[in-house]
Design a protein around this motif. Structure first.
Motif, PDB file in Angstrom:
ATOM      1  N   PHE A   1      -3.139   2.789   3.361  1.00 29.30           N
ATOM      2  CA  PHE A   1      -1.854   2.808   4.192  1.00 29.30           C
ATOM      3  C   PHE A   1      -2.081   3.754   5.393  1.00 29.30           C
ATOM      4  CE2 PHE A   1       2.051   5.435   4.797  1.00 29.30           C
ATOM      5  CZ  PHE A   1       3.116   4.397   4.763  1.00 29.30           C
ATOM      6  N   ASP A   2      -2.800   4.828   5.120  1.00 28.69           N
ATOM      7  CA  ASP A   2      -3.106   5.468   6.352  1.00 28.69           C
ATOM      8  C   ASP A   2      -3.582   4.764   7.669  1.00 28.69           C
ATOM      9  OD1 ASP A   2      -2.287   7.793   5.330  1.00 28.69           O
ATOM     10  OD2 ASP A   2      -4.272   8.541   4.998  1.00 28.69           O
ATOM     11  N   THR A   3      -4.518   3.690   7.358  1.00 30.20           N
ATOM     12  CA  THR A   3      -5.042   2.702   8.345  1.00 30.20           C
ATOM     13  C   THR A   3      -4.016   1.836   8.850  1.00 30.20           C
ATOM     14  OG1 THR A   3      -7.188   2.460   7.162  1.00 30.20           O
ATOM     15  CG2 THR A   3      -6.581   0.801   8.697  1.00 30.20           C
ATOM     16  N   LEU A   4      -3.128   1.398   8.158  1.00 30.50           N
ATOM     17  CA  LEU A   4      -1.860   0.626   8.570  1.00 30.50           C
ATOM     18  C   LEU A   4      -1.139   1.365   9.531  1.00 30.50           C
ATOM     19  CD1 LEU A   4      -0.625  -1.279   5.423  1.00 30.50           C
ATOM     20  CD2 LEU A   4      -2.087  -2.183   7.138  1.00 30.50           C
ATOM     21  N   ALA A   5      -0.660   2.850   9.066  1.00 30.45           N
ATOM     22  CA  ALA A   5       0.001   3.676  10.010  1.00 30.45           C
ATOM     23  C   ALA A   5      -0.630   3.997  11.390  1.00 30.45           C
ATOM     24  CB  ALA A   5       0.126   5.115   9.369  1.00 30.45           C
ATOM     25  N   GLN A   6      -2.122   4.214  11.281  1.00 30.99           N
ATOM     26  CA  GLN A   6      -2.824   4.197  12.508  1.00 30.99           C
ATOM     27  C   GLN A   6      -2.954   3.034  13.470  1.00 30.99           C
ATOM     28  OE1 GLN A   6      -6.715   5.114  11.130  1.00 30.99           O
ATOM     29  NE2 GLN A   6      -5.877   7.094  10.086  1.00 30.99           N
ATOM     30  N   GLU A   7      -2.675   1.880  12.809  1.00 25.63           N
ATOM     31  CA  GLU A   7      -2.629   0.501  13.663  1.00 25.63           C
ATOM     32  C   GLU A   7      -1.261  -0.120  13.650  1.00 25.63           C
ATOM     33  OE1 GLU A   7      -5.211   0.019  15.329  1.00 25.63           O
ATOM     34  OE2 GLU A   7      -6.464   1.270  14.408  1.00 25.63           O
TER      35      GLU A   7
ATOM     36  N   TRP B   1       0.773  -1.312  -0.119  1.00 23.59           N
ATOM     37  CA  TRP B   1      -0.011   0.066   0.073  1.00 23.59           C
ATOM     38  C   TRP B   1       0.827   1.194   0.017  1.00 23.59           C
ATOM     39  CZ3 TRP B   1      -4.320  -0.971  -1.944  1.00 23.59           C
ATOM     40  CH2 TRP B   1      -4.779  -2.285  -1.830  1.00 23.59           C
ATOM     41  N   LEU B   2       2.270   1.047   0.409  1.00 27.02           N
ATOM     42  CA  LEU B   2       2.954   2.367   0.245  1.00 27.02           C
ATOM     43  C   LEU B   2       3.290   2.505  -1.247  1.00 27.02           C
ATOM     44  CD1 LEU B   2       4.966   4.359   1.584  1.00 27.02           C
ATOM     45  CD2 LEU B   2       6.579   2.557   1.684  1.00 27.02           C
ATOM     46  N   GLU B   3       3.720   1.345  -1.910  1.00 27.84           N
ATOM     47  CA  GLU B   3       3.908   1.543  -3.424  1.00 27.84           C
ATOM     48  C   GLU B   3       2.582   1.850  -4.228  1.00 27.84           C
ATOM     49  OE1 GLU B   3       4.430   0.399  -7.224  1.00 27.84           O
ATOM     50  OE2 GLU B   3       2.841  -0.257  -6.280  1.00 27.84           O
ATOM     51  N   GLN B   4       1.695   1.373  -3.697  1.00 28.11           N
ATOM     52  CA  GLN B   4       0.267   1.752  -4.563  1.00 28.11           C
ATOM     53  C   GLN B   4       0.129   3.404  -4.288  1.00 28.11           C
ATOM     54  OE1 GLN B   4      -1.870   0.600  -6.687  1.00 28.11           O
ATOM     55  NE2 GLN B   4      -0.620  -1.342  -7.073  1.00 28.11           N
ATOM     56  N   THR B   5       0.381   3.855  -3.118  1.00 29.53           N
ATOM     57  CA  THR B   5       0.035   5.183  -2.502  1.00 29.53           C
ATOM     58  C   THR B   5       0.732   6.280  -3.494  1.00 29.53           C
ATOM     59  OG1 THR B   5      -0.866   4.739  -0.621  1.00 29.53           O
ATOM     60  CG2 THR B   5      -0.133   6.852  -0.918  1.00 29.53           C
ATOM     61  N   VAL B   6       2.112   5.872  -3.483  1.00 30.83           N
ATOM     62  CA  VAL B   6       3.192   6.752  -4.353  1.00 30.83           C
ATOM     63  C   VAL B   6       2.807   6.516  -5.717  1.00 30.83           C
ATOM     64  CG1 VAL B   6       5.450   7.008  -4.880  1.00 30.83           C
ATOM     65  CG2 VAL B   6       4.895   6.561  -2.669  1.00 30.83           C
ATOM     66  N   TYR B   7       2.468   5.403  -6.323  1.00 27.60           N
ATOM     67  CA  TYR B   7       2.154   5.300  -7.812  1.00 27.60           C
ATOM     68  C   TYR B   7       1.109   6.116  -8.046  1.00 27.60           C
ATOM     69  CZ  TYR B   7       0.613   3.275 -11.913  1.00 27.60           C
ATOM     70  OH  TYR B   7       0.139   3.295 -13.260  1.00 27.60           O
ATOM     71  N   GLN B   8       0.046   5.760  -7.277  1.00 23.11           N
ATOM     72  CA  GLN B   8      -1.225   6.514  -7.656  1.00 23.11           C
ATOM     73  C   GLN B   8      -1.093   8.211  -7.675  1.00 23.11           C
ATOM     74  OE1 GLN B   8      -4.163   5.565  -8.850  1.00 23.11           O
ATOM     75  NE2 GLN B   8      -3.538   3.289  -8.731  1.00 23.11           N
TER      76      GLN B   8
ATOM     77  N   ASN C   1      -6.978   9.963  -4.377  1.00 18.37           N
ATOM     78  CA  ASN C   1      -5.937   8.941  -4.346  1.00 18.37           C
ATOM     79  C   ASN C   1      -6.748   7.729  -3.625  1.00 18.37           C
ATOM     80  OD1 ASN C   1      -3.815   7.131  -3.681  1.00 18.37           O
ATOM     81  ND2 ASN C   1      -2.731   8.620  -4.023  1.00 18.37           N
ATOM     82  N   ARG C   2      -7.455   6.591  -4.270  1.00 18.32           N
ATOM     83  CA  ARG C   2      -8.288   5.530  -3.910  1.00 18.32           C
ATOM     84  C   ARG C   2      -7.482   4.778  -2.917  1.00 18.32           C
ATOM     85  NH1 ARG C   2      -8.029   0.803  -6.951  1.00 18.32           N
ATOM     86  NH2 ARG C   2      -7.087   1.178  -8.933  1.00 18.32           N
ATOM     87  N   VAL C   3      -6.114   4.963  -2.737  1.00 21.31           N
ATOM     88  CA  VAL C   3      -5.473   3.667  -1.978  1.00 21.31           C
ATOM     89  C   VAL C   3      -4.956   4.246  -0.687  1.00 21.31           C
ATOM     90  CG1 VAL C   3      -5.255   2.312  -4.033  1.00 21.31           C
ATOM     91  CG2 VAL C   3      -3.194   3.960  -3.251  1.00 21.31           C
ATOM     92  N   VAL C   4      -4.772   5.660  -0.879  1.00 19.40           N
ATOM     93  CA  VAL C   4      -4.064   6.107   0.473  1.00 19.40           C
ATOM     94  C   VAL C   4      -4.824   5.694   1.880  1.00 19.40           C
ATOM     95  CG1 VAL C   4      -4.956   8.352   0.508  1.00 19.40           C
ATOM     96  CG2 VAL C   4      -2.692   8.245   1.210  1.00 19.40           C
TER      97      VAL C   4
END
Length: 533
Positions: A520-526, A488-495, A514-517
């Motif tokens: 990634f934000d959810t992973l960061a929060q958890e 999801w890091l790669e997808q966020t940057v790519y998008q 950006n439909r995937v960020v």
């Protein structure tokens, strides 16, 4: 927006178009792709009153002059062509049926070449369907429209029967249509000009031009219907501009490379039939996939829960075999790989979106976990990068995987991280089967699926197929959260980069659209749940 001019007749010649006349200045933006790709010598507005012979007249929906008046005031070249849009919702045009419009063109000395229904409108056209092939409308209902409730399923069953048995009713149900015509037909005239760049075996096919979402920034897709077929047998993919030719070339090269590594699974990738060039635009023709898009199968109210779970197991098995066959090499996980793959993505994210306490904590925990695994065996596989239900056709247990465009700045051998495609697919499979159709529901469902104890049959099955994948690929299960973050890091940057290239990024809110960020934000929060101490 779909490249409407692909459907126009008689514009393919070495000298390119000399003169184009457009009906209204407010429609000038509609000519941007034509100007960029075909490069006409002159573009006149209707008010210019030029005596130059016109090679192509574009009468857009905002043209207030009746078509017979527009034709009479225009001096056409010998093989001049017409592209005419009709919006029957406009004042005074309700009765402008295709039959009446065609009669006016015939009286003016024009012969129809093509007639297309446009959906949903001219400002944002998603598809052009050939009127003379009503089975294409039935195909569209079957393969492009969601039937995620019993009511919708029954409604579209009724429409399907109606279009199959009474195709004349189509003229009253579609308010937007396009007519293409020529002043003097010749032996070289085709149903659409692009056909001249293709093998003659496709002559006579009717094209359905599809606007493929954000992908239309790269290319357009055309499904070819022959006179006696209910479904398309070939698909044309063509770059939307010369600047995007590399994406078409990438797909051709990637498919060849991947199919060279596969055994039985090669049949699950559309066969390459032909490559061509049209006004400098790269294109290729491939076989059309059988069955229906998996998005429609999974979201269909008539697909049972058991079938949806069966499909997940089938797709997970396919991905596992694919990754085994396309593994380029197995390496020892190392600091070098961390610096090559993980660290640059963390830095790119921070440079784009800035840093936050939660993101910094996630980065630190992910890197610490990655370093604990140094020395472990780690396979590098081919990654599709968009292995989602919308890129898979399903036909009685058989898969066809489409869109092998590889728009990434990575190694020449396309080696990437394992589990990428399976985690990506599981995420969107869960959205389909759980009917998570809003950003909020998607984010909540993502958290429940990957960051909470398995609570239902869907999450239990997802965990089972992921564990089975790791076991078959001989990957240490501790890599799972690291690979989740990387995905999801790669997808966020790519998008973000892709949206920036298409001028879609809002400077006031870089994450908007950006439909995937959100994942990634959810992973960061958890982060503490993902990487417990």
């Amino acid at each position: 927006m779909a490249n409407w001019w692909f459907l126009t007749p008689n514009i393919h010649n070495p000298a390119r178009l000399l003169n184009v006349k457009t009906s209204a200045e407010v429609a000038d933006h509609r000519l941007d792709t034509l100007k960029r790709s075909v490069k006409p010598k002159n573009v006149f507005s209707a008010q210019d009153g030029s005596d130059e012979p016109i090679d192509l007249l574009c009468s857009f929906e905002d043209d207030q002059t009746p078509v017979e008046g527009r034709l009479s005031e225009t001096k056409f070249a010998e093989d001049g062509a017409l592209y005419l849009e009709v919006n029957r919702l406009q004042s005074g045009r309700l009765l402008s049926s295709p039959k009446r419009v065609l009669a006016k063109l015939q009286n003016a000395g024009f012969e129809e070449v093509g007639l297309y229904f446009v959906f949903p409108n001219f400002r944002n056209p998603k598809i052009y369907l050939p009127f003379h092939h009503p089975k294409s409308v039935v195909w569209y209902l079957d393969n492009m429209i969601w039937q995620d409730s019993v009511l919708k399923a029954r409604l579209f069953s009724g429409l399907r029967w109606l279009f199959s048995s009474k195709p004349d009713l189509l003229t009253w149900l579609f308010p937007y249509f396009v007519v293409t015509a020529v002043k003097k037909p010749s032996a070289q005239s085709e149903k659409f000009d692009l056909a001249k760049s293709l093998d003659r075996k496709y002559a006579g096919s009717w094209p359905a031009l599809l606007h493929n979402g954000i992908d239309a920034g790269n290319r357009n897709v055309m499904f070819l219907f022959s006179e006696d077929e209910d479904v398309p047998k070939q698909v044309i993919k063509i770059s939307s501009s010369v600047e995007m030719n590399h994406t078409t070339e990438n797909e051709i090269q990637v498919k060849r490379k991947v199919m060279g590594k596969l055994k039985e699974q090669a049949k699950n990738i559309p066969a390459e039939l032909e490559t061509f060039e049209y006004f400098g635009l790269r294109g290729h023709v491939e076989g059309a996939a059988a069955g229906k898009l998996l998005t429609l199968v999974l979201s269909n109210a008539r697909t049972s829960q058991e079938k949806k779970i069966e499909i997940l197991r089938e797709v997970a098995g396919w991905i596992t075999e694919f990754d085994l066959q396309t593994t380029s090499r197995t390496v020892d996980w190392s600091e070098e790989l961390i610096e090559q793959y993980l660290t640059p993505k963390f830095e790119q994210y921070s440079s784009i979106f800035g840093e936050s306490q939660s993101v910094t904590l996630l980065f630190d925990k992910c890197l610490a976990a990655a370093r604990e695994l140094i020395g472990s065996q780690f396979p590098l596989t081919h990654v599709h990068h968009d292995f989602a239900p919308w890129n898979i056709y399903y036909d009685n247990g058989e898969l066809t995987v489409i869109d092998w465009e590889f728009d990434r700045d990575v190694r020449d051998d396309h080696a990437g991280f394992p589990l990428f495609d399976l985690l990506y697919f599981v995420t969107y499979w869960h959205h389909m089967v759980g009917k998570l159709y809003s950003a909020e529901l998607e984010q909540e469902g993502f958290k429940k699926m990957f960051l909470s104890p398995a609570s239902n049959i869907f999450s239990v099955t997802a965990e089972e197929v992921i564990e089975a994948y790791l076991l078959r690929m001989e990957i240490d299960p501790r890599f799972k959260p690291i690979l989740m973050v990387y995905l999801w890091l790669e997808q966020t940057v790519y998008q973000h980069k892709r949206r920036a290239k298409l001028n879609l990024v809002d400077p006031a809110d870089l994450k908007k659209g950006n439909r995937v960020v959100k994942f990634f934000d959810t992973l960061a929060q958890e982060a503490d749940i993902l990487f417990p101490d």
